[in-house]
Design a protein around this motif. Structure first.
Motif, PDB file in Angstrom:
ATOM      1  N   THR A   1      50.439  44.746  44.164  1.00 35.33           N
ATOM      2  CA  THR A   1      50.592  45.583  45.364  1.00 35.33           C
ATOM      3  C   THR A   1      49.411  45.324  46.295  1.00 35.33           C
ATOM      4  O   THR A   1      49.531  45.440  47.501  1.00 35.33           O
ATOM      5  N   GLY A   2      48.275  44.921  45.716  1.00 37.90           N
ATOM      6  CA  GLY A   2      47.092  44.585  46.534  1.00 37.90           C
ATOM      7  C   GLY A   2      47.368  43.376  47.402  1.00 37.90           C
ATOM      8  O   GLY A   2      47.187  43.399  48.616  1.00 37.90           O
ATOM      9  N   VAL A   3      47.813  42.293  46.788  1.00 42.78           N
ATOM     10  CA  VAL A   3      48.212  41.073  47.507  1.00 42.78           C
ATOM     11  C   VAL A   3      49.539  40.623  46.893  1.00 42.78           C
ATOM     12  O   VAL A   3      49.551  39.972  45.852  1.00 42.78           O
ATOM     13  N   PRO A   4      50.666  40.966  47.514  1.00 40.33           N
ATOM     14  CA  PRO A   4      51.971  40.659  46.897  1.00 40.33           C
ATOM     15  C   PRO A   4      52.185  39.162  46.689  1.00 40.33           C
ATOM     16  O   PRO A   4      51.748  38.351  47.496  1.00 40.33           O
ATOM     17  N   CYS A   5      52.859  38.858  45.586  1.00 38.48           N
ATOM     18  CA  CYS A   5      53.103  37.455  45.247  1.00 38.48           C
ATOM     19  C   CYS A   5      54.611  37.227  45.179  1.00 38.48           C
ATOM     20  O   CYS A   5      55.321  37.986  44.514  1.00 38.48           O
ATOM     21  N   PRO A   6      55.108  36.187  45.833  1.00 37.13           N
ATOM     22  CA  PRO A   6      56.556  35.952  45.827  1.00 37.13           C
ATOM     23  C   PRO A   6      57.121  35.517  44.479  1.00 37.13           C
ATOM     24  O   PRO A   6      58.328  35.389  44.343  1.00 37.13           O
ATOM     25  N   THR A   7      56.256  35.299  43.492  1.00 40.61           N
ATOM     26  CA  THR A   7      56.787  34.973  42.169  1.00 40.61           C
ATOM     27  C   THR A   7      57.189  36.248  41.423  1.00 40.61           C
ATOM     28  O   THR A   7      57.794  36.181  40.361  1.00 40.61           O
ATOM     29  N   ARG A   8      56.802  37.400  41.930  1.00 40.66           N
ATOM     30  CA  ARG A   8      57.128  38.696  41.295  1.00 40.66           C
ATOM     31  C   ARG A   8      58.121  39.454  42.185  1.00 40.66           C
ATOM     32  O   ARG A   8      58.154  39.240  43.402  1.00 40.66           O
ATOM     33  N   VAL A   9      58.862  40.344  41.592  1.00 43.83           N
ATOM     34  CA  VAL A   9      59.810  41.155  42.365  1.00 43.83           C
ATOM     35  C   VAL A   9      59.195  42.531  42.586  1.00 43.83           C
ATOM     36  O   VAL A   9      59.042  43.303  41.651  1.00 43.83           O
ATOM     37  N   GLN A  10      58.793  42.778  43.806  1.00 39.26           N
ATOM     38  CA  GLN A  10      58.112  44.039  44.126  1.00 39.26           C
ATOM     39  C   GLN A  10      58.906  44.701  45.257  1.00 39.26           C
ATOM     40  O   GLN A  10      58.846  44.258  46.400  1.00 39.26           O
ATOM     41  N   ASN A  11      59.648  45.745  44.918  1.00 35.01           N
ATOM     42  CA  ASN A  11      60.522  46.327  45.945  1.00 35.01           C
ATOM     43  C   ASN A  11      59.793  47.214  46.945  1.00 35.01           C
ATOM     44  O   ASN A  11      60.255  47.402  48.062  1.00 35.01           O
ATOM     45  N   ASP A  12      58.668  47.768  46.539  1.00 33.81           N
ATOM     46  CA  ASP A  12      58.036  48.750  47.425  1.00 33.81           C
ATOM     47  C   ASP A  12      56.958  48.177  48.346  1.00 33.81           C
ATOM     48  O   ASP A  12      56.466  48.876  49.223  1.00 33.81           O
ATOM     49  N   VAL A  13      56.569  46.918  48.145  1.00 34.85           N
ATOM     50  CA  VAL A  13      55.589  46.313  49.063  1.00 34.85           C
ATOM     51  C   VAL A  13      56.109  44.940  49.484  1.00 34.85           C
ATOM     52  O   VAL A  13      56.483  44.131  48.640  1.00 34.85           O
ATOM     53  N   ASP A  14      56.142  44.702  50.798  1.00 31.46           N
ATOM     54  CA  ASP A  14      56.595  43.397  51.290  1.00 31.46           C
ATOM     55  C   ASP A  14      55.406  42.501  51.565  1.00 31.46           C
ATOM     56  O   ASP A  14      54.418  42.932  52.150  1.00 31.46           O
TER      57      ASP A  14
ATOM     58  N   MET B   1      39.830  20.198  58.723  1.00 34.31           N
ATOM     59  CA  MET B   1      40.571  19.788  59.916  1.00 34.31           C
ATOM     60  C   MET B   1      40.976  21.022  60.726  1.00 34.31           C
ATOM     61  O   MET B   1      40.804  21.064  61.943  1.00 34.31           O
ATOM     62  N   ILE B   2      41.480  22.046  60.045  1.00 36.27           N
ATOM     63  CA  ILE B   2      41.930  23.250  60.747  1.00 36.27           C
ATOM     64  C   ILE B   2      40.760  23.878  61.511  1.00 36.27           C
ATOM     65  O   ILE B   2      40.873  24.195  62.693  1.00 36.27           O
ATOM     66  N   GLU B   3      39.640  24.004  60.853  1.00 40.56           N
ATOM     67  CA  GLU B   3      38.494  24.618  61.537  1.00 40.56           C
ATOM     68  C   GLU B   3      37.920  23.679  62.605  1.00 40.56           C
ATOM     69  O   GLU B   3      37.457  24.142  63.647  1.00 40.56           O
ATOM     70  N   GLY B   4      38.020  22.376  62.328  1.00 40.35           N
ATOM     71  CA  GLY B   4      37.524  21.395  63.302  1.00 40.35           C
ATOM     72  C   GLY B   4      38.319  21.406  64.595  1.00 40.35           C
ATOM     73  O   GLY B   4      37.850  20.958  65.640  1.00 40.35           O
ATOM     74  N   CYS B   5      39.533  21.908  64.539  1.00 36.60           N
ATOM     75  CA  CYS B   5      40.375  21.975  65.748  1.00 36.60           C
ATOM     76  C   CYS B   5      39.991  23.160  66.634  1.00 36.60           C
ATOM     77  O   CYS B   5      40.575  23.345  67.694  1.00 36.60           O
ATOM     78  N   GLY B   6      39.079  23.989  66.176  1.00 41.37           N
ATOM     79  CA  GLY B   6      38.666  25.121  67.016  1.00 41.37           C
ATOM     80  C   GLY B   6      39.128  26.463  66.483  1.00 41.37           C
ATOM     81  O   GLY B   6      39.343  27.385  67.263  1.00 41.37           O
ATOM     82  N   ALA B   7      39.281  26.563  65.160  1.00 38.45           N
ATOM     83  CA  ALA B   7      39.676  27.850  64.573  1.00 38.45           C
ATOM     84  C   ALA B   7      38.577  28.320  63.634  1.00 38.45           C
ATOM     85  O   ALA B   7      37.797  27.507  63.129  1.00 38.45           O
ATOM     86  N   ILE B   8      38.524  29.622  63.412  1.00 40.55           N
ATOM     87  CA  ILE B   8      37.726  30.095  62.292  1.00 40.55           C
ATOM     88  C   ILE B   8      38.665  30.875  61.378  1.00 40.55           C
ATOM     89  O   ILE B   8      39.478  31.670  61.845  1.00 40.55           O
ATOM     90  N   VAL B   9      38.573  30.555  60.099  1.00 41.53           N
ATOM     91  CA  VAL B   9      39.434  31.242  59.143  1.00 41.53           C
ATOM     92  C   VAL B   9      38.744  32.566  58.808  1.00 41.53           C
ATOM     93  O   VAL B   9      37.629  32.583  58.305  1.00 41.53           O
ATOM     94  N   VAL B  10      39.419  33.667  59.128  1.00 38.54           N
ATOM     95  CA  VAL B  10      38.788  34.972  58.890  1.00 38.54           C
ATOM     96  C   VAL B  10      39.381  35.691  57.681  1.00 38.54           C
ATOM     97  O   VAL B  10      38.862  36.711  57.243  1.00 38.54           O
ATOM     98  N   GLY B  11      40.467  35.169  57.166  1.00 40.07           N
ATOM     99  CA  GLY B  11      41.063  35.807  56.000  1.00 40.07           C
ATOM    100  C   GLY B  11      42.119  34.915  55.386  1.00 40.07           C
ATOM    101  O   GLY B  11      42.540  33.926  55.989  1.00 40.07           O
ATOM    102  N   ASP B  12      42.506  35.230  54.167  1.00 38.57           N
ATOM    103  CA  ASP B  12      43.551  34.441  53.517  1.00 38.57           C
ATOM    104  C   ASP B  12      44.168  35.245  52.381  1.00 38.57           C
ATOM    105  O   ASP B  12      43.612  36.267  51.969  1.00 38.57           O
ATOM    106  N   ASP B  13      45.312  34.750  51.919  1.00 46.35           N
ATOM    107  CA  ASP B  13      45.874  35.332  50.701  1.00 46.35           C
ATOM    108  C   ASP B  13      46.116  34.214  49.691  1.00 46.35           C
ATOM    109  O   ASP B  13      47.004  34.289  48.866  1.00 46.35           O
ATOM    110  N   LEU B  14      45.314  33.168  49.785  1.00 48.71           N
ATOM    111  CA  LEU B  14      45.474  32.024  48.892  1.00 48.71           C
ATOM    112  C   LEU B  14      45.058  32.421  47.482  1.00 48.71           C
ATOM    113  O   LEU B  14      44.179  33.261  47.309  1.00 48.71           O
ATOM    114  N   TYR B  15      45.671  31.780  46.498  1.00 45.57           N
ATOM    115  CA  TYR B  15      45.235  32.055  45.129  1.00 45.57           C
ATOM    116  C   TYR B  15      43.780  31.616  44.959  1.00 45.57           C
ATOM    117  O   TYR B  15      42.979  32.298  44.331  1.00 45.57           O
TER     118      TYR B  15
END
Ligand code: SF4
Lengths: 319, 398
Positions: free
Chosen positions: B296-309, B253-267
């Motif tokens: 640090t590569g792709v931060p996850c909100p389930t972990r506490v990482q002070n140096d990378v947001d 649906m998202i792409e059908g609306c006229g978008a192209i997904v160029v990246g993600d941080d999905l699991y």
């Protein structure tokens, strides 16, 4: 060059059509009521608006649709969502508006807009009919009154009652039990409108109360809805004369932008101002901005050029 | 070479029925299948033990039997995992392993234990504070304990050289998938978000060597007859959805609306394949290091990482991908995401980067309603192209 553009709002309960000229001025508009799956109303609105303007569909430089049925219209060159179109239409109607509250048949939305009518942020009712025209429709049926009467009756409410359910079906049960407890129709309807207002307040807070607020959509014509929403918001709502056509007008204006861009790209000069003025002057044998005193109007008239100038110099002043 | 359509047919079939694949694999090989919960189990270890490591997926089915074991206010993934256990769908798994990453997952693991009393459920505690001086040591301890439990379960040691071989195979798989991502960003391959999901999700289930072969074939076939993307299509980044894959219809649906997904941080996307495990030295040290590096590569909100947001990471990733907006997919009741989202919202508003929040549910999806929101969001981006940015901040359009 075609000189008109059409916008159509194919909503869930009504179809609206608007024709604008090259300056974006409304030439004609029409609203038709419809059944859920019928597209007869949309054709009716389109036919009506064309008749009023003495134009044909082929005279339209662009036709843009919006609303739930926006993708179902063959005559539309492009379609845009209600959010984009209501924002544009509402700001055209009320240029100072920075917040648009639109309550339509099946959804309600709040839109923060900029001075160009561009969407900055928006929020919509999620999933159910809470706080929409449909909510009122279901409850009107439960109370055995006409939808159009609801607002006037609710304005007579004396006592504050509460309907806590946001779901139309559960609210219906609450309404029935309030009536069974002996509460008056007026008071119960007051509570129904209060419930819509509370829901709207939630949506407004999601985009922020960023400036003068305009209300569009069919429910803007319901006095009680306006009253209760103003009360919870603590600010007055600006009501355009024809709030129900804001989406169709917005669609037409977006179509106009698109059409003008295409003309400019193909190197065609858009002489709409001169042409329209010339036509007006010719039709009325008068000068631009004339309100009965052409000599006075001519002093303040904008500089004219070319064709218009020669045409005007030959005109017979009308007294 | 296997044609692209056939490759996707295979991958799609695995994604639609992971347990069916596992049953067939087990029959074919006579070996164990070890299930794990997302997101931190080092599947390399189970692979080195000769088993098929399979990350348990959210199923399509409505929750029925699982209702008796888990409250409806758990996230869709945990309810679905418990429901599959209660219905007997997880019977093919010889053991289930998981490291805690949120309270709901812990609750789900208990419910799975109740539903599957004869299945070995191995729990390993993972340190969630990622920047302490003792983090690396503690994560190594957890993985060693896990290895010990695994060896106890299979009744023999997991050898270091087998571990190294598995690590190398998994790295190749991740690298091949990352190459597809890179090619997509650079416009060298046309892959829909659904197809990208098939690639990553199937890698969580399939025999890794078999999967690698298919992905390498995809990479090799990529540049043929590349259709040009629609010029006005909006370049989008998708963020969120940790333990479950977003429903493919939603991506369509998202792409059908006229978008192209160029990246993600999905699991079920870049998060899963972002980081390789070191191939030199002690494999346990490498796995412990990997656990730290991927956050640090792709931060996850389930972990506490002070140096990378996470928010800074997202903005940076979007700049690199030339993404014009982000859609946040938040699974209903996913607490870690709910807690962190306000920070993302604030950072995006400050940066003037448009984003749209979509809450997803296991049971239902008001797709038409969502479509209006997505289309409005894309129209907002398109109409603002070329328009001098007003002072009004753009931002969350929930
Ligand atoms: S992180 Fe979110 S999706 Fe994953 S188990 Fe926890 S609550 Fe569920």
């Amino acid at each position: 060059m075609k000189k008109h553009v059409m916008g159509i709002d194919f909503g869930s309960t009504t179809a609206k059509a608007v024709i604008v000229d090259m300056r974006g001025r409304i030439i004609a508009w029409s609203v038709s009521h419809m059944g859920a799956v019928s597209d007869a109303a949309v054709h009716e609105a389109v036919a009506d608006v064309l008749t009023q303007a003495s134009l044909k569909q082929e005279d339209m430089g662009r036709c843009v649709s919006t609303g739930y049925g926006r993708r179902m219209l063959d005559i539309a060159d492009k379609n845009f969502t209600e959010i984009t179109c209501h924002a544009r239409g509402a700001v055209a109607m009320v240029p100072e508006a920075r917040l648009v509250i639109d309550i339509g048949g099946q959804d309600s939305k709040t839109i923060a807009v900029d001075a160009n009518g561009l969407v900055a942020q928006f929020a919509m009712n999620d999933r159910c009919a809470a706080g929409t025209g449909k909510f009122l429709e279901v409850l009107a049926r439960a109370m055995e009154i006409e939808l159009e009467e609801m607002g006037d009756i609710a304005m007579k409410a004396q006592e504050e009652l509460k309907i806590s359910s946001m779901c139309a079906t559960f609210a219906e049960t609450e309404v029935i039990s309030l009536r069974a407890e002996g509460h008056s129709k007026e008071n119960v309807l007051g509570a129904v409108h209060q419930s819509i207002a509370t829901r709207t307040l939630g949506l407004v807070n999601r985009v922020g109360k960023k400036g003068p607020a305009v209300m569009t959509g069919g429910v803007a014509r319901n006095k009680a809805a306006v009253h209760y929403i103003e009360k919870v918001l603590g600010i007055p709502l600006i009501l355009p004369e024809t709030p129900q056509i804001a989406g169709a007008l917005g669609a037409a204006l977006i179509g106009l932008d698109d059409y003008k861009a295409e003309l400019a790209e193909s190197g065609q000069t858009i002489e709409e101002d001169y042409e329209v003025d010339a036509q007006m002057a010719f039709d009325k044998a008068c000068v631009t901005g004339c309100k009965g005193d052409p000599a006075e109007a001519e002093k303040n008239a904008p500089a004219v050029t070319g064709k218009l100038k020669s045409m005007m110099s030959n005109l017979q002043k009308h007294f | 070479m296997t044609p692209r359509s056939e490759i996707f047919e295979v991958l799609a079939k695995v994604c639609a029925d992971p347990m069916g694949y596992a049953r067939a694999w087990k029959t074919r090989t006579g070996r164990r299948v070890i299930g794990s919960f997302p997101m931190n189990f080092p599947s390399e270890m189970a692979h080195a033990a000769g088993a098929l490591p399979l990350i348990i997926q959210e199923a399509e089915d409505p929750i029925t039997a699982g209702h008796g074991l888990l409250f409806p206010f758990y996230c869709g993934f945990t309810r679905s995992a418990v429901d599959q256990a209660a219905k007997g769908d997880l019977a093919v798994l010889d053991a289930i392993m998981f490291g805690d990453h949120c309270v709901q997952l812990l609750g789900a693991a208990d419910a799975v234990r109740v539903a599957l009393p004869d299945t070995r459920v191995i729990f390993f505690q993972l340190i969630s504070s990622m920047c302490d001086p003792w983090t690396l040591g503690r994560s190594k301890e957890s993985f060693e304990k896990l290895r010990f439990e695994l060896e106890d379960f299979i009744g023999e040691p997991v050898r270091d050289d087998a571990m190294r071989a598995s690590i190398a195979l998994f790295n190749r798989g991740r690298q091949a998938m990352r190459e597809l991502y890179r090619m997509r960003v650079e416009g060298r391959v046309a892959l829909t978000a659904r197809e990208m999901q098939y690639v990553v999700k199937s890698s969580m289930v399939m025999d890794r060597a078999e999967h690698l072969e298919l992905v390498e074939a995809l990479v090799a076939s990529a540049s043929e007859n590349l259709p040009q993307p629609e010029k006005r299509a909006v370049r989008l980044h998708l963020s969120g959805h940790f333990c479950q894959a977003p429903k493919p219809e939603l991506l369509d649906m998202i792409e059908g609306c006229g978008a192209i997904v160029v990246g993600d941080d999905l699991y079920h996307g870049y998060r899963y394949i972002s980081t390789d495990v070191g191939e030199e030295g002690n494999p346990m040290d490498s796995l412990a290091r990997w656990y730290l590096d991927r956050n640090t590569g792709v931060p996850c909100p389930t972990r506490v990482q002070n140096d990378v947001d996470w928010d800074a990471f997202l903005l940076d990733a979007m700049r690199k991908e030339s993404a014009e907006g982000m859609i946040v997919l938040m699974a209903k009741f996913c607490e870690p995401h709910m807690y962190y989202y306000p920070e993302v919202k604030e950072a995006f508003e400050k940066a003037g980067m448009p984003h749209l929040l979509i809450e997803t549910e296991h049971e239902s999806m008001a797709l038409e309603h969502m479509r209006t929101r997505v289309e409005s969001f894309l129209e907002l981006i398109k109409r603002r192209r070329g328009v001098a940015r007003a002072n009004t901040p753009e931002g969350e359009v929930a």
